[in-house]
Design an enzyme around this catalytic site. Structure first.
Site, PDB file in Angstrom:
ATOM      1  N   GLU A 169     -61.712  -8.284 -69.158  1.00 20.35           N
ATOM      2  CA  GLU A 169     -60.810  -7.781 -68.127  1.00 20.35           C
ATOM      3  C   GLU A 169     -59.333  -8.109 -68.336  1.00 20.35           C
ATOM      4  O   GLU A 169     -58.755  -8.930 -67.612  1.00 20.35           O
ATOM      5  CB  GLU A 169     -61.260  -8.304 -66.759  1.00 20.35           C
ATOM      6  CG  GLU A 169     -62.654  -7.876 -66.414  1.00 20.35           C
ATOM      7  CD  GLU A 169     -63.029  -8.174 -64.967  1.00 20.35           C
ATOM      8  OE1 GLU A 169     -62.358  -8.994 -64.320  1.00 20.35           O
ATOM      9  OE2 GLU A 169     -63.993  -7.570 -64.486  1.00 20.35           O
TER      10      GLU A 169
ATOM     11  N   GLU B 168     -71.050  -6.710 -66.151  1.00 16.73           N
ATOM     12  CA  GLU B 168     -71.040  -7.395 -64.846  1.00 16.73           C
ATOM     13  C   GLU B 168     -71.285  -6.400 -63.723  1.00 16.73           C
ATOM     14  O   GLU B 168     -70.739  -5.295 -63.740  1.00 16.73           O
ATOM     15  CB  GLU B 168     -69.664  -8.031 -64.533  1.00 16.73           C
ATOM     16  CG  GLU B 168     -69.369  -9.314 -65.224  1.00 16.73           C
ATOM     17  CD  GLU B 168     -67.991  -9.860 -64.857  1.00 16.73           C
ATOM     18  OE1 GLU B 168     -67.508  -9.620 -63.731  1.00 16.73           O
ATOM     19  OE2 GLU B 168     -67.396 -10.525 -65.720  1.00 16.73           O
TER      20      GLU B 168
HETATM   21  C1  PNW Z   1     -64.663 -10.219 -62.388  1.00  5.57           C
HETATM   22  N1  PNW Z   1     -60.857  -6.660 -58.668  1.00  5.57           N
HETATM   23  O1  PNW Z   1     -63.439 -10.348 -61.756  1.00  5.57           O
HETATM   24  C2  PNW Z   1     -64.652 -11.355 -63.385  1.00  5.57           C
HETATM   25  O2  PNW Z   1     -64.902 -10.968 -64.708  1.00  5.57           O
HETATM   26  C3  PNW Z   1     -65.509 -12.509 -62.987  1.00  5.57           C
HETATM   27  O3  PNW Z   1     -65.016 -13.662 -63.614  1.00  5.57           O
HETATM   28  C4  PNW Z   1     -65.548 -12.622 -61.482  1.00  5.57           C
HETATM   29  O4  PNW Z   1     -66.163 -13.789 -61.027  1.00  5.57           O
HETATM   30  C5  PNW Z   1     -66.274 -11.391 -60.970  1.00  5.57           C
HETATM   31  O5  PNW Z   1     -65.647 -10.207 -61.400  1.00  5.57           O
HETATM   32  C6  PNW Z   1     -66.406 -11.339 -59.455  1.00  5.57           C
HETATM   33  O6  PNW Z   1     -65.160 -11.225 -58.855  1.00  5.57           O
HETATM   34  C7  PNW Z   1     -62.896  -9.392 -60.981  1.00  5.57           C
HETATM   35  O7  PNW Z   1     -60.405  -7.017 -57.553  1.00  5.57           O
HETATM   36  C8  PNW Z   1     -62.067  -9.821 -59.947  1.00  5.57           C
HETATM   37  O8  PNW Z   1     -60.701  -5.497 -59.105  1.00  5.57           O
HETATM   38  C9  PNW Z   1     -61.403  -8.912 -59.183  1.00  5.57           C
HETATM   39  C10 PNW Z   1     -61.551  -7.567 -59.450  1.00  5.57           C
HETATM   40  C11 PNW Z   1     -62.353  -7.126 -60.476  1.00  5.57           C
HETATM   41  C12 PNW Z   1     -63.038  -8.052 -61.228  1.00  5.57           C
END
Ligand code: PNW
Length: 446
Positions: free
Chosen positions: A162, A350
């Site tokens: 990401e 994920e």
């Molecule tokens: C992902 N958004 O994060 C990460 O890869 C993980 O480490 C995290 O724990 C998981 O998703 C759950 O949040 C994101 O707001 C955080 O678009 C925020 C976003 C997307 C992915």
């Protein structure tokens, strides 16, 4: 239907579960340092001890085996392996990851290794981090160290997790480490260095591991979703519109896969005074074996007077504990849009849900809503799998863990962690996921 040999896995990331922040000669990273400042992380939490996976990894692998997990996506803590980011390799870091891999092998769980999941070495940050023109080479060196160390044990590598988040949230909006609000002109340069680093790393890993190795990325993907059946093409257009910011997938994967930035982004880059030699694009362009998607939901779109608009979700749309909408069709339209654009096998690196939950009086976690979420999302994924190539699915996450700025307040795990005793307790959903795996997905229709 999910194909035979579909990869059913679970995912985690180093800073979110390992703890052991100050063990042996481990170097610090931007999360170790940044989370120490008050006010940034919910209730002052940090990943210093976290789930203590650094000490309890054998138990975590045993749980994976017990629940029939076929693959485990985890990330390497760069500064644990290379305390200064480059140069010296830590014996303790080596030992930890090799023991983890050994344990996974004994349990029959296939490792999928993410090289970088946001925990950037502080020593490199002090030299300018991703802004430093040398930063792609630092990442290449680190990838080479990982490839040499893991080549007999690992067949799947994920280069980065990401870029949308560690660039956008980390360096543009300042919500994640290193908690900076830099101008777009700087973040555009950093993104370019990240892409150069990925291109170099891909070539390095192949040169070390040979052709059998599979390499991909993991992108934060919130696809635009049709409000009505008539909005499918609008949703596709909005998904790849690449607004001026760091949140879209194609800003990164058009360069990686096609060797060019999206046209609209070039205009933005030029306005920000960003120029680069065209020869960079040949370095960035990579041979990827799979396209990793991290999807939790999406945004509804429609058209009004010819323009794309994003109506607010209706009040009746369910929300998870992170307030994200429950839109299962993100797992249908999302992969279809990606397949049509890139024609690469798709892996859900994920997907999962945070719920406000706790151990009940009987010591159990009856997370029926998580089971319902899984059924809804996996049914849509199964529908997509009838039309496009989908190779695997990794539930986020194996265990409750450190959810970045939200600290330990958001619980995504199939397995509960008691943060006082570090005891692990499987939730009801872990038993459900076990059946999903045993039946190669049939369980989701019951
Ligand atoms: C992902 N958004 O994060 C990460 O890869 C993980 O480490 C995290 O724990 C998981 O998703 C759950 O949040 C994101 O707001 C955080 O678009 C925020 C976003 C997307 C992915």
């Amino acid at each position: 239907m999910f194909k035979k040999n579909f990869v059913w896995g679970v995912a985690t990331a180093a800073y979110q579960i390992e703890g052991g922040a100050h063990e042996a000669d481990k170097g610090l990273n931007v999360w170790d340092v940044g989370s120490a400042t008050k006010g940034r992380i919910f209730d002052g939490h940090s990943g210093d001890v976290g789930c203590d996976h650094y000490h309890l990894f054998k138990e975590d692998v045993r749980l994976m085996k017990e629940f029939g997990i076929k693959a485990y996506r985890f990330s390497v803590n760069w500064a644990r392996l290379m305390p200064e980011g480059t140069g010296k390799i830590s014996e303790d870091g080596k030992r930890f990851y090799l023991e983890l891999l050994e344990e996974l092998k004994k349990a029959g769980v296939e490792p999928w290794v993410t090289l970088f999941h946001w925990d950037y070495p502080y020593a490199l940050f002090q030299k300018g981090g991703w802004l430093n023109p040398e930063s792609p080479k630092w990442f290449e060196e680190y990838a080479g160290v990982c490839a040499n160390l893991f080549k007999d044990h690992v067949s799947h590598f994920i280069l980065i997790n990401e870029p949308q988040c560690f660039l956008g949230l980390g360096h543009s909006s300042g919500e994640h480490a290193p908690f900076l609000k830099m101008p777009d002109s700087d973040v555009i340069r950093m993104a370019h260095n990240v892409l150069l680093g990925c291109g170099l790393a891909e070539k390095k890993i192949r040169s070390v591991c040979g052709n059998a190795v599979k390499i991909g990325t993991a992108q934060a993907y919130w696809p635009a979703l049709p409000l009505t059946d008539a909005d499918v093409e609008t949703a596709r257009e909005a998904t790849f519109a690449c607004y001026r910011g760091f949140g879209s997938v194609n800003y990164y994967t058009d360069p990686l896969i096609f060797g060019r930035y999206p046209e609209v982004s070039r205009a933005w880059q030029e306005e920000c005074g960003f120029k680069f030699p065209e020869s960079d694009m040949q370095i960035i362009k990579s041979k990827l074996d799979f396209y990793g998607l991290n999807t939790y939901t999406g945004d509804r779109v429609t058209r009004k007077d010819g323009e794309i608009v994003y109506p607010k979700p209706a009040a009746w749309v369910p929300r998870t504990d992170t307030r994200w909408t429950v839109y299962p069709d993100a797992m249908y339209y999302g992969p279809k849009f990606i397949w049509d654009r890139y024609h690469l096998p798709i892996v859900y690196t994920e997907n999962g849900v945070a719920l406000a939950e706790w151990k009940d009086l009987n010591g159990q976690i009856d997370d029926s809503s998580r089971i319902d979420y899984l059924k809804r999302y996996l049914r849509e994924l199964s529908r997509a799998a009838d039309e496009v190539e989908i190779e695997g699915y990794f539930y986020w996450s194996l265990i409750d863990n450190f959810e970045w700025a939200e600290g330990f307040s958001k619980k995504f795990g199939l397995i509960h962690v008691d943060y006082e005793t570090r005891a692990r307790t499987p939730k009801k959903s872990a038993y459900f996921y076990q059946k999903v795996i045993e039946t190669n997905g049939e369980e989701i229709w019951k």
